[in-house]
Design an enzyme around this catalytic site. Structure first.
Site, short mmCIF file in Angstrom:
data_model
loop_
_atom_site.label_atom_id
_atom_site.label_comp_id
_atom_site.label_asym_id
_atom_site.label_seq_id
_atom_site.Cartn_x
_atom_site.Cartn_y
_atom_site.Cartn_z
N ASP A 1 0.43 -3.06 3.47
CA ASP A 1 -0.83 -3.46 2.85
C ASP A 1 -0.90 -2.85 1.46
O ASP A 1 -0.37 -1.75 1.24
CB ASP A 1 -2.02 -2.97 3.69
CG ASP A 1 -2.10 -3.66 5.04
OD1 ASP A 1 -1.89 -4.88 5.10
OD2 ASP A 1 -2.38 -2.97 6.04
N ASP B 1 -3.01 -11.29 5.21
CA ASP B 1 -4.35 -11.03 5.75
C ASP B 1 -5.38 -11.91 5.06
O ASP B 1 -6.31 -12.41 5.69
CB ASP B 1 -4.72 -9.55 5.57
CG ASP B 1 -3.81 -8.60 6.31
OD1 ASP B 1 -3.21 -9.02 7.32
OD2 ASP B 1 -3.70 -7.44 5.88
#
Length: 170
Positions: free
Chosen positions: A122, A140
């Site tokens: 991330d 995401d």
């Protein structure tokens, strides 16, 4: 929408997977885990973090091989279900089909990360005052947008006229 026209939506799935992989690979090559850079003061940050768990860090403390295998197998099952829905869905609404394609691309991007690295990379982080939104990535974002499109289609999409409702108006 016919099967060949549905399969055309796979370009969107492929674009999400390629963009997700490219951004993660670039970010991983340019930074080290734990790296952090403020883009917009007290709002948006670039961070390099890895999440071995689910969304929002659920199960991230469980780094066991069994948990990793379960997450990978669960992701593959979800990808298969999304692909099946994309191909067989009766919806002719482009919003719903685009949502499925985005969900499929996001899920595929994240499971690829899990297979290659054992965790999902991330790199975006957002703060709203003292509230910290968990770090996320392109996959995401695609999952979130895809889910929103499907929800909007469910709530506000045009429904075909049914025999029962058309007979009432006569």
């Amino acid at each position: 929408m016919t099967l060949p026209s549905r399969l055309r939506w796979l370009w969107l799935t492929l674009a999400v997977v390629l963009l997700d992989r490219a951004t993660k690979a670039w970010f991983e090559s340019q930074t080290t885990e734990g790296w952090r850079h403020e883009l917009i003061h007290n709002f948006i940050y670039l961070v390099h973090s890895r999440n071995p768990g689910l969304a929002f860090g659920i199960l991230s403390d469980s780094a066991s091989t069994a948990t990793r295998i379960i997450l990978i197998l669960g992701s593959i099952a979800i990808i298969a279900a999304l692909a099946w829905l994309l191909v067989t869905s009766r919806s002719s609404n482009a919003m719903a089909i685009a949502g499925l394609a985005l969900l499929l691309g996001g899920a595929t991007g994240n499971v690829t990360d899990r297979l290659v690295h054992g965790a999902v990379t991330d790199f975006f982080e957002v703060w709203f005052g003292t509230y910290h939104y968990p770090a996320f990535n392109v996959a995401d974002s695609a999952i979130t947008i895809g889910a929103a499109l499907i929800l909007l289609d469910i709530l506000f999409g045009r429904r075909p006229e049914t025999l029962h409702s058309s007979s009432r108006s006569s």
